[in-house]
Design an enzyme around this catalytic site. Structure first.
Site, PDB file in Angstrom:
ATOM      1  NE  ARG A 243     -11.247  27.464 -14.953  1.00 52.45           N
ATOM      2  CZ  ARG A 243     -11.468  28.579 -14.183  1.00 52.45           C
ATOM      3  NH1 ARG A 243     -11.456  28.223 -13.000  1.00 52.45           N
ATOM      4  NH2 ARG A 243     -11.946  29.683 -14.827  1.00 52.45           N
ATOM      5  CD  GLU A 272     -16.150  23.677 -12.306  1.00 49.56           C
ATOM      6  OE1 GLU A 272     -14.983  23.084 -11.602  1.00 49.56           O
ATOM      7  OE2 GLU A 272     -16.497  24.911 -12.252  1.00 49.56           O
ATOM      8  CG  HIS A 291     -15.602  26.813  -9.249  1.00 51.97           C
ATOM      9  ND1 HIS A 291     -15.072  26.508 -10.575  1.00 51.97           N
ATOM     10  CD2 HIS A 291     -14.621  27.858  -9.088  1.00 51.97           C
ATOM     11  CE1 HIS A 291     -14.299  27.454 -11.189  1.00 51.97           C
ATOM     12  NE2 HIS A 291     -14.006  28.218 -10.418  1.00 51.97           N
TER      13      HIS A 291
END
Ligand code: DGY
Length: 329
Positions: A243, A272, A291
């Protein structure tokens, strides 16, 4: 006659076979577009369903849970990480939370190795060179990167994914080191020849590659803060497939610009999901991915299977097999 099937609301478009399976079992509202729901749409959803199926792009915080209708009993997350869900508040309201652990392990570990190699072996420079059409053939001095075999890999968070990365790194001849809340059993450490560091600071300053694999919690927010990043060797690189919030991205950006660190491979970003965008640019020593570490057809299908299983088990009167217990978070 009112439906006896559970009312399930899905917040994002999911792969078609997953949506089909959900529709076979439940009274499902699917998303027409691949846009995350607005806050107003999420509020409407939690007021009107028995089960919400969110993804990591939805903020299921206490404010939202506070507006949930009496009938909301399960939040069956499509994904492993649950840092976007206030699991404690959900529990206080009697709402169960489940996730899809284990499924993304191998794909995420593969992508971690891809990032480590991309950064250390300058793959983005090589690709850019080929795209430019200027390549004239082999050169003894062009595009020299650094070898990963024999280098020290420091894994932060030795859970399922950390271990899967360690296994791969071992096969690539890297020396495996790790820090995590708890030391692993010898049965896990020994085959990986993994060295445990109780003190993260001591590990960080000695590694050639740091790879992040812990979950994002209040304790791990900016775990890699400016001070720790600065303690890394100037020829070391950092990779993150966990993360974004675990790394102080501003500090990392400054260090990359000032060449205080050799490179970074990032699949996740601090902002994000909050509309602030990404404040980093791909450049020769920085490889950025959107991602996508878990983005395989297989993983996304299996994640859907777990969501269906969690909801069905709950519907049958049992606890979902992947129930998230607040103490775990
Ligand atoms: C997850 O499931 O939490 C992953 O980050 C998705 O890639």
């Amino acid at each position: 006659m009112p439906s006896t099937r559970l009312k399930v609301i899905v917040t994002r478009r999911l792969p078609e076979p997953v949506e089909k399976r959900l529709s076979e079992f439940f009274d499902v509202s699917l998303r027409d577009t691949d846009e995350p729901m607005t806050r107003a749409e999420l509020v409407e959803a939690v007021k009107n369903c028995d089960v919400l199926v969110p993804t990591l792009t939805d903020r299921i915080n206490s404010g939202l849970i506070g507006q949930a209708g009496e009938r909301l009993k399960l939040i069956a997350n499509y994904g492993a990480g649950v840092d976007h869900i206030d699991v404690h508040t959900a529990r206080q309201r009697g709402i169960l939370v489940s996730n899809t652990p284990g499924i993304l392990t191998e794909d995420t570990a593969d992508m971690t190795m891809a990032l480590i190699l991309s950064v250390t072996r300058r793959m983005s420079d090589g690709i850019a060179h080929m795209k430019s059409g200027e390549w004239q053939g082999w050169s003894p001095t062009a595009l020299l990167g650094s070898r990963i075999s024999g280098k020290r890999l420091g894994i932060v968070g030795m859970g399922r994914i950390g271990q899967a990365v360690a296994k791969r790194a071992n096969a690539f001849g890297m020396q495996v080191h790790y820090h995590s809340r708890q030391r692993q059993r010898p049965a896990i450490e020994e085959p990986l020849e993994a060295t445990y560091w109780e003190d993260l600071d001591e590990m960080v300053k000695r590694m050639d590659v740091i790879s992040i694999h812990c979950s994002h919690t209040a304790e791990t927010y900016h775990l890699m803060n400016a001070k720790r990043l600065k303690s890394m060797k100037s020829d070391a690189v950092i990779v993150n497939t966990a993360r974004g919030e675990i790394i102080d991205e501003n500090a990392l950006k400054r260090m990359l610009n000032d060449k205080e660190i050799a490179g970074a491979g990032l699949d996740v970003f601090e902002h994000e999901n909050d509309g602030e965008g990404i404040d980093l640019t791909p450049q020769s020593n920085v490889v950025l991915l959107p991602h996508m570490a878990s983005a395989t057809v297989e993983a996304r299908q299996e994640m859907g299977d777990r969501v269906v299983l969690n909801i069905k088990t709950f519907d049958d009167g049992h606890r979902p097999p992947d129930q998230v217990i607040p103490a775990m978070v």
